[in-house]
Design a protein around this motif. Structure first.
Motif, PDB file in Angstrom:
ATOM      1  N   SER A  99      -0.781-114.102 -63.742  1.00  0.00           N
ATOM      2  CA  SER A  99      -0.249-115.162 -62.889  1.00  0.00           C
ATOM      3  C   SER A  99       1.133-114.822 -62.357  1.00  0.00           C
ATOM      4  CB  SER A  99      -0.174-116.459 -63.677  1.00  0.00           C
ATOM      5  OG  SER A  99       0.800-116.329 -64.696  1.00  0.00           O
ATOM      6  N   VAL A 111       0.129-120.383 -66.335  1.00  0.00           N
ATOM      7  CA  VAL A 111      -0.284-120.297 -66.338  1.00  0.00           C
ATOM      8  C   VAL A 111      -0.490-120.032 -65.613  1.00  0.00           C
ATOM      9  CG1 VAL A 111      -0.196-120.638 -67.958  1.00  0.00           C
ATOM     10  CG2 VAL A 111       0.353-120.591 -67.676  1.00  0.00           C
ATOM     11  N   LEU A 116      -0.381-119.029 -62.318  1.00  0.00           N
ATOM     12  CA  LEU A 116      -1.187-118.010 -62.498  1.00  0.00           C
ATOM     13  C   LEU A 116      -1.864-117.867 -61.225  1.00  0.00           C
ATOM     14  CD1 LEU A 116      -0.924-119.297 -65.665  1.00  0.00           C
ATOM     15  CD2 LEU A 116       0.173-119.741 -63.721  1.00  0.00           C
ATOM     16  N   THR A 133      -1.603-122.982 -67.145  1.00  0.00           N
ATOM     17  CA  THR A 133      -2.489-122.351 -68.052  1.00  0.00           C
ATOM     18  C   THR A 133      -2.154-122.816 -69.376  1.00  0.00           C
ATOM     19  OG1 THR A 133      -1.254-120.472 -68.323  1.00  0.00           O
ATOM     20  CG2 THR A 133      -3.046-120.317 -67.638  1.00  0.00           C
ATOM     21  N   CYS A 140      -3.184-121.787 -63.894  1.00  0.00           N
ATOM     22  CA  CYS A 140      -2.813-120.930 -64.971  1.00  0.00           C
ATOM     23  C   CYS A 140      -1.346-121.091 -65.126  1.00  0.00           C
ATOM     24  CB  CYS A 140      -3.185-119.533 -64.651  1.00  0.00           C
ATOM     25  SG  CYS A 140      -3.401-118.646 -66.123  1.00  0.00           S
ATOM     26  N   LEU A 181      -8.973-120.158 -63.395  1.00  0.00           N
ATOM     27  CA  LEU A 181      -8.400-119.893 -64.710  1.00  0.00           C
ATOM     28  C   LEU A 181      -9.424-119.234 -65.623  1.00  0.00           C
ATOM     29  CD1 LEU A 181      -6.105-120.190 -66.792  1.00  0.00           C
ATOM     30  CD2 LEU A 181      -6.970-122.474 -67.272  1.00  0.00           C
ATOM     31  N   HIS A 204      -9.190-124.792 -59.462  1.00  0.00           N
ATOM     32  CA  HIS A 204      -8.162-124.092 -60.227  1.00  0.00           C
ATOM     33  C   HIS A 204      -8.646-123.778 -61.637  1.00  0.00           C
ATOM     34  CE1 HIS A 204      -5.243-124.238 -57.101  1.00  0.00           C
ATOM     35  NE2 HIS A 204      -5.246-125.560 -57.045  1.00  0.00           N
ATOM     36  N   MET A 210      -2.805-113.352 -69.602  1.00  0.00           N
ATOM     37  CA  MET A 210      -2.933-114.537 -68.760  1.00  0.00           C
ATOM     38  C   MET A 210      -1.640-114.792 -67.981  1.00  0.00           C
ATOM     39  SD  MET A 210      -6.026-115.796 -69.086  1.00  0.00           S
ATOM     40  CE  MET A 210      -5.993-117.548 -68.710  1.00  0.00           C
TER      41      MET A 210
END
Length: 182
Positions: free
Chosen positions: A84, A3, A4, A12, A9, A41, A37, A80
């Motif tokens: 990341s 997830v 970044l 994520t 993420c 996200l 965070h 997504m």
């Protein structure tokens, strides 16, 4: 979970998390660092909604660790993970995913230990795939299925969905589906 570019993420959805437990191995959603965070996200997800024209169902599936219900949902997961750098040019950077998860959870946390083994296992689920959306979505689904105990709490997932700019890509979206802050 998830997830970044902002780390969480890294989890994520691809990894996601759960309320803080006494052992200290889970994510504490009241922690300011974790909140930062989460905010990052959401910003990343807002960008992906616009890029892939994701629907509320697509985003809800992602944030509730459900499999995508459409092609745009698969591409939302890809966006997504690509933002990341966990997915780059059709390749999974498993080491980055684990590293990003460790930034939030700690290097020796239960989350990171499990992610380290699960992320390796999930590479087998995408062997031979070349479609970027299918590859990222399948990898993300595998992580979610194997890390279910770390899923985002439903209230956090729903709050994230409410913050998405669906009205920018779907001008006729019913008022109740539009984010309150837009």
């Amino acid at each position: 979970m998830l997830v970044l570019k902002f780390l969480l993420c890294a989890l994520t959805s691809a990894l996601a998390m759960k309320q803080h437990a006494p052992s200290g191995t889970m994510v504490d959603f009241t922690d300011a660092k974790v909140q930062g965070h989460l905010d990052a996200l959401v910003r990343m997800a807002q960008s992906c909604v616009i890029k892939v024209r994701a629907t509320p169902k697509d985003v809800r599936a992602y944030f509730t660790n459900s499999s995508p219900v459409s092609r745009s949902g698969q591409c939302f997961a890809a966006c997504m993970l690509e933002q990341s750098d966990v997915v780059n040019h059709g390749k999974i950077n498993r080491e980055l995913l684990v590293h990003l998860a460790s930034l939030v959870n700690g290097k020796n946390s239960r989350v990171v230990r499990k992610l380290n083994s699960v992320s390796r296992l999930c590479l087998d689920s995408i062997d031979g795939m070349s479609d970027r959306c299918q590859l990222a979505s399948t990898y993300n689904d595998c992580l979610n299925e194997n890390m279910i105990e770390f899923a985002f709490p439903l209230d956090i997932a729903e709050e994230a969905v409410r913050k998405m700019p669906f009205h920018l890509i779907q001008p006729n979206l019913p008022q109740e589906m539009r984010p309150a802050n837009y």
